[in-house]
Design an enzyme around this catalytic site. Structure first.
Site, PDB file in Angstrom:
ATOM      1  CE  LYS A   1       5.209 -10.743   0.083  1.00 59.23           C
ATOM      2  NZ  LYS A   1       4.919  -9.302   0.333  1.00 59.23           N
TER       3      LYS A   1
ATOM      4  CB  SER B   1       6.442  -7.823  -3.081  1.00 54.33           C
ATOM      5  OG  SER B   1       6.016  -7.774  -1.729  1.00 54.33           O
TER       6      SER B   1
ATOM      7  CB  SER C   1       3.776  -5.857  -0.762  1.00 56.35           C
ATOM      8  OG  SER C   1       4.776  -5.281  -1.559  1.00 56.35           O
TER       9      SER C   1
HETATM   10  N1  GLN Z   1       6.211  -2.015  -4.112  1.00 64.23           N
HETATM   11  C1  GLN Z   1       6.819  -1.444  -2.943  1.00 64.23           C
HETATM   12  C2  GLN Z   1       8.305  -1.619  -2.996  1.00 64.23           C
HETATM   13  O1  GLN Z   1       8.780  -2.186  -3.934  1.00 64.23           O
HETATM   14  C3  GLN Z   1       6.224  -2.065  -1.700  1.00 64.23           C
HETATM   15  C4  GLN Z   1       6.848  -3.346  -1.324  1.00 64.23           C
HETATM   16  C5  GLN Z   1       6.188  -3.972  -0.134  1.00 64.23           C
HETATM   17  O2  GLN Z   1       5.198  -3.478   0.388  1.00 64.23           O
HETATM   18  N2  GLN Z   1       6.789  -5.042   0.321  1.00 64.23           N
HETATM   19  O3  GLN Z   1       8.993  -1.180  -2.118  1.00 64.23           O
END
Ligand code: GLN
Length: 501
Positions: free
Chosen positions: A80, A155, A179
Site C-alpha cells: 500500500k 482505504s 482499511s
Molecule cells: N474507512 C475508515 C476511515 O475512513 C478506516 C480507514 C482506515 O482504516 N485507514 O477512517
C-alpha cells in the site's frame, strides 16, 4: 508452462522450493499479468519491475545455494502506498506527496527486503488512508475485480484488488478503522489487522497513530500468518511495538485441526448483527455460525453495548490525531510546494497555498474536524468524551473475552457498492466500518476471511476478533472456519478467466 497465479503464497513458495519454477519466472508472470490487466483494475500507482526482478534473482540464488531462507522468500508482494520505500515513490495517493522519494525504508519493508520478497509496486488507496472505497485517491480509481463497476473497498482497495485479480499473491495494507479488513471482505480476500503493537508502524505514514496497524492481505489464512511472522515483532524504531507473545503463527495454523472447533467458545457480537446488515451478508453469516455449531463449537450471543458508540467516538478521536499528524505537510519538508499567487511569500502563506492545492476534500474535512474537537473550548466535550467511550469499548471486549474465546461478526454491512454510489455522502461511507472500528479502538486483533458470494456474485466477509496479543488464536480459528466452511472464494474471482484482448 504457465504458472497458476490463483495458488496461494504458501503453495507458490512450495513451487519455488520444489524447483517447479523460479522466483524470476513467478515475478515475471505477475508483472506480465499487471501489464495486461491493470488498466482495467487500477490497483497500482507505481510498478517496480526492475527492482522486483533483481530481488527475485537474489531469492533464486539463495534457494539454489541451499541457504536457510524464509518460507516466503521469492514470493512477490505489493505494498500500500502509505508505507515508505527508499527511492521508490510514496504518495499516500495525495498530490501533496507527489514526487517525494523517501530516504528510508519502513521496518516492514526492511524485513521484506531482507527475506528477498520481490516488491511488485505500490498500490492505490484513499488519500492518506481516509475512506472506505478508494475513491478519494488523488490519482486514479481502483475497480473491484469481481465487478469492474464496483468499488474494491477502502482505504486499501489497491492492495485488495491486486490480490483478488491475481496480480500479487501477497500484499500489505494498513488498518486504522478497517482499511485492511473491509476491502478484503468486498474483494473475497483475507485481510488481518494484528494486535496493536505487534507490527512496527515505523515508516507507515501516520493517519491516527493510536489505531494504525500494518497487516497482511492474502488469499488464505496460512499466507497471512506467514506474512505476519515475517513483518511482526519488536522494533526499536517504534516505541509502541512489542515482541509478539506467540511466535511461529504459521506453525500454529498448520498444527490446528478442524476437530479443535469442538468446545471452542465463540461469541456473536449482538451489536454487530441484524439491522443495518444486508440480507445476503446476514444469511452467509448465519450459515457460517451453523457450520461452527455442527463442528461442536459453543456459540453464544455476547452483548457489547458500547460498540453502538464506536463510530461517533472514532470520528472524533481519528480526526483529532489526523489534524496533528498531517501538520507535518507544510510545503517545506516534503513533496509539493506551492507559492501564493500574489503578495508576500511568507511561511504561513506558502503553507496555506500548498495545503489548499495538495490536500483533497476528505482530508481537509478531517483536519478541520480534528482541529475543532481539540480546540480549547471543545476538547473536553468532544475529544475527552470520545476517549471515555473508548475505555467503555475496551471494557466490553474484556468482559466478552471472559465469556468466550473469540468473537465473530460480518466484516462489512454490505457487499461491494457501485463506484460513485456513496462518494457524495460521507455519513453513508463512514458506516462501512461499523464492524471493524471497535478492534482499532481497543487494539485487539481482527481478521476478515471470505464467506461465500451473494446472488450477484459478490463476495461476503466474516470477521474473527481475538483478545489482544492472541493473534495466534485469531489465525487458528480463522483457518478452522476457512476449512470447515470449505470456502474457496479467493480462487474464484472472475479475473481468473480474463483474456488478453
Ligand atoms: N474507512 C475508515 C476511515 O475512513 C478506516 C480507514 C482506515 O482504516 N485507514 O477512517
Amino acid at each position: 508452462m504457465a504458472i497458476d497465479l490463483t495458488r496461494d503464497a504458501i503453495s507458490l513458495a512450495e513451487g519455488l522450493a520444489n524447483g517447479e519454477f523460479t522466483s524470476v519466472e513467478l515475478t515475471q508472470a505477475c508483472l506480465d499479468r499487471i501489464a495486461q490487466f491493470d488498466d482495467r483494475v487500477g490497483a497500482f500507482l507505481y510498478i517496480n519491475a526492475e527492482g522486483a526482478l533483481e530481488t527475485a534473482a537474489e531469492a533464486d540464488r539463495r534457494r539454489a545455494a541451499g541457504e536457510d531462507v524464509h518460507v516466503l522468500t521469492g514470493v512477490p508482494i505489493a505494498l500500500k502506498d502509505n508505507i515508505v520505500t527508499r527511492g521508490m515513490p510514496t504518495t499516500c495517493a495525495s498530490k501533496i506527496l507527489e514526487g517525494w522519494l523517501p530516504p528510508y525504508d519502513a521496518t516492514v519493508v526492511e524485513r521484506i527486503k531482507a527475506a528477498a520478497l520481490p516488491i511488485l509496486g505500490k498500490t492505490n488507496l484513499d488519500e492518506f488512508a481516509m475512506g472506505s472505497s478508494s475513491e478519494h485517491s488523488a490519482f486514479k480509481l481502483t475497480h473491484n475485480p469481481w465487478d469492474l463497476d464496483r468499488v474494491p473497498g477502502g482505504s486499501g482497495g489497491g492492495s485488495a484488488a491486486a490480490v483478488a485479480a491475481f496480480f500479487a499473491p501477497l500484499a500489505l495494507g494498513s488498518d486504522t478503522g478497517g482499511s485492511i479488513r473491509q476491502p478484503a471482505a468486498v474483494t473475497g480476500t483475507v485481510g488481518a489487522k494484528p494486535t496493536y503493537g505487534n507490527v512496527s508502524r515505523y515508516g507507515l505514514i501516520a493517519m491516527a497513530s493510536s489505531m494504525d496497524q500494518i497487516g497482511p492481505v492474502t488469499r488464505s489464512v496460512r499466507d497471512a500468518a506467514a506474512l505476519q511472522d515475517l513483518i511482526g515483532g519488536y522494533d526499536f524504531h517504534d516505541s509502541t511495538s512489542q515482541e509478539a507473545l506467540e511466535k511461529d503463527l504459521l506453525g500454529q495454523v498448520k498444527a490446528t485441526k478442524v476437530e479443535d472447533l469442538k468446545g471452542l467458545r465463540v461469541g456473536i457480537v449482538k451489536q454487530l448483527t441484524g439491522e443495518g446488515y444486508a440480507p445476503a451478508v446476514s444469511e452467509h453469516f448465519e450459515k457460517t455460525v451453523q457450520v461452527l455449531k455442527d463442528f461442536g463449537a459453543e456459540v453464544s450471543v455476547v452483548d457489547c453495548p458500547a460498540f453502538d458508540y464506536a463510530m461517533p467516538a472514532y470520528y472524533l478521536i481519528m480526526p483529532a490525531e489526523v489534524s496533528s499528524n498531517l501538520a507535518r505537510f507544510d510545503g517545506v519538508r516534503y513533496g509539493l510546494r506551492v507559492e501564493p499567487e500574489e503578495g508576500p511569500v511568507t511561511v504561513e502563506r506558502v503553507m496555506e497555498a500548498t495545503r489548499g492545492a495538495g490536500f483533497g476534500h476528505e482530508v481537509k474535512r478531517r483536519i478541520l474536524l480534528g482541529t475543532f474537537v481539540l480546540s480549547a473550548g471543545q476538547v473536553d466535550a468532544y475529544y475527552g468524551a470520545a476517549q471515555k467511550v473508548r475505555t467503555l469499548i475496551q471494557n466490553d471486549f474484556d468482559r466478552a473475552f471472559e465469556q468466550v474465546d473469540v468473537l465473530i461478526s460480518p466484516t462489512s454491512p454490505t457487499t461491494a457498492f457501485k463506484l460513485g454510489e456513496k462518494e457524495s455522502d460521507p455519513m453513508a461511507m463512514y458506516l462501512n466500518d461499523v464492524a471493524t472500528v471497535p478492534a482499532n479502538m481497543s487494539g485487539v486483533p481482527g481478521i476478515s476471511i471470505p464467506n461465500g458470494v451473494d446472488d450477484k456474485g459478490l463476495p461476503v466477509g466474516v470477521q474473527v476478533l481475538a483478545p489482544a496479543r492472541q493473534d495466534a488464536l485469531m489465525y487458528r480459528v480463522a483457518s478452522l472456519i476457512e476449512e470447515a466452511s470449505n470456502d474457496h472464494t479467493a480462487e474464484q474471482c472472475p479475473a481468473k478467466d480474463w483474456k488478453v484482448a
